[in-house]
Write an enzyme that holds these catalytic residues in place. Structure first.
Site, PDB file in Angstrom:
ATOM      1  CG  ASN A  11      -1.737   1.204   1.408  1.00 48.02           C
ATOM      2  OD1 ASN A  11      -1.820   2.040   0.507  1.00 48.02           O
ATOM      3  ND2 ASN A  11      -2.371   1.326   2.572  1.00 48.02           N
ATOM      4  CD1 TRP A  12       3.497   1.024  -2.830  1.00 46.32           C
ATOM      5  CD2 TRP A  12       3.486   2.162  -4.766  1.00 46.32           C
ATOM      6  NE1 TRP A  12       4.182   0.278  -3.751  1.00 46.32           N
ATOM      7  CE2 TRP A  12       4.196   0.957  -4.955  1.00 46.32           C
ATOM      8  CE3 TRP A  12       3.342   3.028  -5.844  1.00 46.32           C
ATOM      9  CZ2 TRP A  12       4.765   0.609  -6.170  1.00 46.32           C
ATOM     10  CZ3 TRP A  12       3.913   2.689  -7.067  1.00 46.32           C
ATOM     11  CH2 TRP A  12       4.619   1.488  -7.228  1.00 46.32           C
ATOM     12  CE  LYS A  13      -0.201   3.163   4.691  1.00 44.74           C
ATOM     13  NZ  LYS A  13      -0.086   3.221   6.140  1.00 44.74           N
ATOM     14  CG  HIS A  97      -6.011   1.703   4.913  1.00 45.44           C
ATOM     15  ND1 HIS A  97      -5.597   2.665   5.816  1.00 45.44           N
ATOM     16  CD2 HIS A  97      -4.996   0.818   4.807  1.00 45.44           C
ATOM     17  CE1 HIS A  97      -4.370   2.358   6.217  1.00 45.44           C
ATOM     18  NE2 HIS A  97      -3.987   1.246   5.618  1.00 45.44           N
ATOM     19  CD  GLU A  99      -2.895   5.278   6.875  1.00 42.57           C
ATOM     20  OE1 GLU A  99      -2.874   5.353   5.627  1.00 42.57           O
ATOM     21  OE2 GLU A  99      -1.942   4.833   7.546  1.00 42.57           O
ATOM     22  CD  GLU A 177      -3.617  -2.790   7.257  1.00 41.67           C
ATOM     23  OE1 GLU A 177      -2.496  -3.010   6.812  1.00 41.67           O
ATOM     24  OE2 GLU A 177      -4.254  -1.756   7.021  1.00 41.67           O
ATOM     25  N   GLY A 183       1.866   2.163  10.836  1.00 43.79           N
ATOM     26  CA  GLY A 183       2.786   3.289  10.713  1.00 43.79           C
ATOM     27  C   GLY A 183       3.462   3.664  12.019  1.00 43.79           C
ATOM     28  CB  SER A 224       4.668  -1.720  12.198  1.00 42.53           C
ATOM     29  OG  SER A 224       4.219  -0.397  12.459  1.00 42.53           O
ATOM     30  N   GLY A 245       2.734  -1.236   4.346  1.00 47.18           N
ATOM     31  CA  GLY A 245       2.735   0.181   4.009  1.00 47.18           C
ATOM     32  C   GLY A 245       4.155   0.677   3.792  1.00 47.18           C
ATOM     33  N   GLY A 246       4.749   1.255   4.839  1.00 50.73           N
ATOM     34  CA  GLY A 246       6.068   1.885   4.745  1.00 50.73           C
ATOM     35  C   GLY A 246       7.124   1.029   4.059  1.00 50.73           C
TER      36      GLY A 246
END
Ligand code: PGA
Length: 264
Positions: A11-13, A97, A99, A177, A183, A224, A245-246
């Site tokens: 997930n590149w956000k 998601h 966020e 999640e 994150g 994470s 993600g990151g």
């Protein structure tokens, strides 16, 4: 026992323009040549998605998806994207998601990212022919009250309402999640994530959509995930991959997680 093929999703956000996104997938392709036994998908922004999709061979080893979509086919929804606009561009869409649940108009009843609206998005995406990663997970307050099981089971039951068992089994993946782990650098531990994946998510699906659908459904862990902790989750029997993600923003880290999922 049903064999579930692991899926590692990146997930590149809100990162990477088309040039940067294409460079990343080219590097990923190079690092993942010949890899088998695992599905891989990347989720760029809407702006970057067409260039990334064009840079990858159709039905190749790296699939592409969007980070959300609307529930209507078309209409007066400024800034939104319909799943019917996506279906010739990509295979997957992430829905619900955390966020978005937290930042886009409230997660409560009637909210733009409420479970009910997410359920409408799921139906629309499947009707348009996309495959769905439905995200669920509890905030820290719920976890501290010891209510994770009920909270996550309710997200699953409402999020999937009205779907046929075959759709749940074949067209959809659930990503667990925990919100406090996203994150934050503070991942859940493998045992507790495995408990939620099996005894909460798969059990909720079994009770409404039957055991066969529950056994075929893939459940990912996200929050994470890094190349150093991925194996702790991927070895768990109820966990069938990761939503990253990151660590999906760097080809070397993401490729290492994919290789861990493939067992090499
Ligand atoms: P993270 O994000 O790996 O950066 O925690 C996961 C996600 O939001 O899907």
């Amino acid at each position: 026992m049903v064999q579930r093929k692991p899926l590692v999703a990146g997930n590149w956000k809100m990162h990477y323009d088309p040039t940067e996104g294409v460079a990343l997938v080219r590097e990923l392709r190079r690092r993942l040549v010949g890899l088998a036994g695992v599905e891989v998908a990347v989720f760029p922004s809407f702006v970057t998605l067409p260039a990334v999709a064009a840079a990858l061979p159709p039905r190749g080893p790296i699939a592409v998806g969007a980070q959300t979509c609307h529930w209507e086919r078309q209409g007066a929804f400024t800034g939104e994207v319909s799943p019917w606009m996506l279906r010739n561009l990509c295979e997957w869409v992430i829905l619900g998601h955390s966020e978005r649940r937290q930042q886009c108009g409230g997660a409560g009843q009637g909210g733009y990212e409420s479970d009910e609206r997410i359920n409408r998005r799921v139906h629309a995406a499947l009707a348009a022919g996309l495959r769905v990663i439905l995200c669920v997970g509890e905030p820290l307050t719920v976890r501290e009250r010891g209510e994770t099981g009920d909270f996550v089971a309710a997200q699953v039951v409402v999020g999937l309402q009205g779907l046929a068992p075959a759709e749940v089994a074949n067209r959809l993946v659930i990503a667990y999640e925990p919100i406090w782990a996203i994150g934050s650098g503070e991942a859940a531990n493998g045992t507790s994530a495995n408990w939620v994946a099996g005894l909460v998510i798969r059990a909720a699906v079994a009770s409404r959509w039957g055991r066969t659908a529950a056994e075929r459904l893939r459940v990912l862990y996200g929050g994470s995930v890094s190349q150093s902790n991925a194996a702790e989750f991927l070895v768990q029997p109820e966990i069938d991959g990761a939503l990253v993600g990151g660590a999906s923003l760097q080809a070397d880290a993401f490729a290492a997680i994919v290789k861990a999922a493939a067992g090499c």
